[in-house]
Each structure stands twice: as structure tokens, then as C-alpha cells.
Design a protein around this motif. Structure first.
Motif, PDB file in Angstrom:
ATOM      1  N   LEU A 185       0.332   5.452   0.761  1.00 31.91           N
ATOM      2  CA  LEU A 185      -0.606   6.426   1.309  1.00 31.91           C
ATOM      3  C   LEU A 185      -0.180   7.819   0.875  1.00 31.91           C
ATOM      4  O   LEU A 185       0.858   8.320   1.288  1.00 31.91           O
ATOM      5  CB  LEU A 185      -0.624   6.337   2.838  1.00 31.91           C
ATOM      6  CG  LEU A 185      -1.759   7.072   3.544  1.00 31.91           C
ATOM      7  CD1 LEU A 185      -3.084   6.373   3.254  1.00 31.91           C
ATOM      8  CD2 LEU A 185      -1.529   7.114   5.046  1.00 31.91           C
TER       9      LEU A 185
ATOM     10  N   GLN B 130      -4.325   0.782   0.022  1.00 35.69           N
ATOM     11  CA  GLN B 130      -4.191   2.009   0.802  1.00 35.69           C
ATOM     12  C   GLN B 130      -5.077   1.964   2.044  1.00 35.69           C
ATOM     13  O   GLN B 130      -4.659   2.343   3.140  1.00 35.69           O
ATOM     14  CB  GLN B 130      -4.567   3.231  -0.034  1.00 35.69           C
ATOM     15  CG  GLN B 130      -4.565   4.532   0.757  1.00 35.69           C
ATOM     16  CD  GLN B 130      -5.018   5.736  -0.052  1.00 35.69           C
ATOM     17  OE1 GLN B 130      -4.222   6.592  -0.384  1.00 35.69           O
ATOM     18  NE2 GLN B 130      -6.308   5.798  -0.359  1.00 35.69           N
TER      19      GLN B 130
ATOM     20  N   GLY C 277       0.810  -1.207   0.000  1.00 38.90           N
ATOM     21  CA  GLY C 277       0.000   0.000   0.000  1.00 38.90           C
ATOM     22  C   GLY C 277       0.847   1.262   0.000  1.00 38.90           C
ATOM     23  O   GLY C 277       1.948   1.295   0.557  1.00 38.90           O
TER      24      GLY C 277
END
Length: 326
Positions: free
Chosen positions: A189, A208, A187
Motif C-alpha cells: 500500500l 492492494q 499487497g
């Protein structure tokens, strides 16, 4: 290059994470729950508790004597789950309460209804989620994965913290268990693009949201420790589990998944085992800020330990859901 970073890389990272999990599950047995202590007199909320891992979690907690509140957005399904559990055990109490995590208004209404019951709250299991859905927005205009998987649970947890604090005590803390995923390892961010406005990739959006849940868990635990609250917060990775969560896979991936799932995926009961363990095990009393996988403490992604990122996400999340930042 823009297309590569926006679409291709998130897909590759997600499926690589999945392959690593499958290899682990091929070589390692699923975590077997030990004998757990009775939970008589304790109350739990399980989001998404009417199906899949949530149902197995609700069933097991009720069997240990807990009063379980199944929180979900499908009333018929929720009531059917209540009936099923009641037929299987008379050890605890189970009920359904409506909650739509894709609506901040619904989250607030749920908390008001729950508090009006005058019940304590000893365990909150943030289990509900969606995966790889086509681009959609929540009622409040948030990208669906981020809004439902993360922001809905962020608000729910914060609004229930006072009840969790009052219900916990030294030597018997209240517990917050949040379900993440191995996809959080891939992920990314972007605090400037949490809504996915510049481009949308379902794989990146899902990863995310799962990373955000781990960041949230660690920062929450730091805040709880700083205030001396009798509450712990831990994140759980259930592995790859054969549930309806995969219904949005593309057609080729669906075809590949079916035979693989039968051989390598965990059952919903196996997938729920670590969350049940985190919610009830005596040896985890007072232990927080953990990432648990297959019943063991595991290192989460390097990014998830970034305290500055944790704090910035917390502050931005408070602004998005209308909470005071303090």
C-alpha cells in the motif's frame, strides 16, 4: 529495476499466494457450516449478491429467515437471483436494489433508498469485487480495483454505520463482514500512489485493494470498540473459489486454471461458508477485528496490523470520498 518492482514482483507475489492457497486446499477439507441460529426479523445487505459466492450467501441467509437485500449493478441478474431464491425458500424475504460501487454517487443514492424503507440493518456483507481488470477508472477517477473493491465499500459502510448501530444491541451486535483475499499477503500500500499513477499492474492493484480492506476492517473495529457501539467488523478470506472472478486471467493462466479449478478450487457454496458463519454464528457474538479463513481465526499479513498505516489510510479515504475525518 523500475519495471521489476512495478510489474514483475506484484505478479510473482500474487501467484505465490495463490499456490500456497491451492496447497492448503489440497491438504485440507473445506469448512463445513455448523447448524446456525435462525435469523428471523434480521436484515442483511449483500453486495454482489446475485452471483457466485454472493448468491450463495444471499440464498443461505434467506433460508435462515433473514430479509436479504441483494445490492448489485446488473438489474436483470439481480431480479433473476431474487426469483431463484424465492423459488427455493419461503423462510425469509429477498429483494434487489441497484448499487454501482464504482460510483460514489450511486453508493449515496443506494443508502438513501435503503434508509427510506425504514428497515433496520443487522448484517452488511461487503462481497462485491473485480479482479485483474485492465487499467480503468471509476466514475470518480479512481483506479478501478481500489475504487470499487475498497473505496465503494468504505463509503457504503460508513454511511450505513448509524443504521447498524441503532439495529445492534448488547448480546446481539450488528455485524460487518468484508471479503478480502490471500492476495493481501503480497499487497503493498503506497499512500502516495493509491491511484497507480506512476505505473499500473493489475496484479498489484488487486492485491492492494484487498490489503486495504483488511486495514480498514481492523481500524473500523477499533473505532467501534472505542465508542462502545454494538457492531462488530471482521474480514473473511474465502480461499480460491471457482467463480467468474478469474475471467481476466491471461490466456496461459486460463488454460492452466481450468483443470486445476476442477480439482482444487472451492465451489461458490464452499467459498461463501466462512462469510455466512461470520454473519450468523452464535460463537462469534461480540467478536470483531478477526481475519477468518476456512472457518477459523487466522493471522493476516504483518502489514495489516500496522495501526499507523490503518489510521492514515482511513484519513485519506475519508478525504477521497468526501467524508468528515472524525
Amino acid at each position: 529495476m523500475w519495471w521489476l518492482s512495478c510489474f514483475l514482483l506484484p505478479v510473482v507475489r500474487l501467484y505465490l499466494a495463490g499456490l500456497k492457497v491451492l496447497l492448503y486446499q489440497l491438504l485440507n477439507r473445506s469448512f463445513a457450516l455448523p447448524v446456525l441460529p435462525r435469523q428471523d426479523g434480521r436484515v442483511a445487505i449483500v453486495t454482489g449478491g446475485a452471483r457466485g459466492m454472493g448468491l450463495e450467501t444471499s440464498r443461505h441467509l434467506a433460508g435462515l429467515g433473514m430479509h436479504v437485500v441483494i445490492a448489485g449493478n446488473e438489474e436483470d441478474e439481480g431480479l433473476a437471483a431474487v426469483k431463484k431464491i424465492q423459488q427455493e425458500t419461503d423462510q425469509g424475504k429477498v429483494e434487489f436494489m441497484y448499487l454501482d460501487l464504482a460510483s460514489l454517487k450511486s453508493v449515496r443514492q443506494f443508502v438513501q433508498r435503503f434508509k427510506s424503507k425504514g428497515l433496520p440493518l443487522h448484517v452488511l456483507i461487503n462481497n462485491a469485487g473485480v479482479m485483474l481488470v485492465p487499467e480503468r477508472k471509476t466514475e470518480d477517477g479512481f483506479e478501478l480495483h481500489f475504487g470499487l473493491n475498497y473505496l465503494g465499500h468504505f463509503l457504503l459502510t460508513n454511511l450505513l454505520l448509524d443504521t447498524l448501530r441503532k439495529s445492534g444491541k448488547s448480546g446481539q451486535c450488528s455485524r460487518i463482514v468484508t471479503i478480502s483475499s490471500a492476495t493481501h499477503y503480497g499487497g503493498r500500500l503506497d499512500l502516495n500512489n493509491l491511484q497507480g499513477r506512476s505505473c499500473y499492474c493489475a496484479h498489484g492493484a488487486y492485491s492492494q485493494s484487498k490489503l486495504a480492506l483488511v486495514l480498514f476492517t481492523y481500524h473500523l473495529q477499533d473505532r467501534l470498540c472505542a465508542q462502545g457501539d454494538p457492531v462488530t467488523a471482521n474480514a473473511v478470506d474465502p480461499g480460491m473459489v471457482d467463480t467468474d472472478l478469474y475471467e481476466n486471467l491471461c490466456s496461459p493462466a486460463q488454460l492452466a486454471k481450468r483443470p486445476v479449478a476442477k480439482l482444487l478450487f472451492r465451489t461458490p457454496a464452499e467459498g461463501a461458508s466462512t462469510a455466512i458463519y461470520a454473519a450468523t454464528a452464535a460463537e462469534l457474538e461480540g467478536a470483531g477485528g478477526l481475519y477468518l479463513y476456512n472457518g477459523r481465526k487466522t493471522e493476516s499479513s504483518v502489514t495489516s496490523y500496522d495501526e499507523q498505516l490503518q489510521g492514515r489510510l482511513w484519513m485519506q479515504s475519508c478525504a477521497l470520498v468526501g467524508l468528515q475525518k472524525a
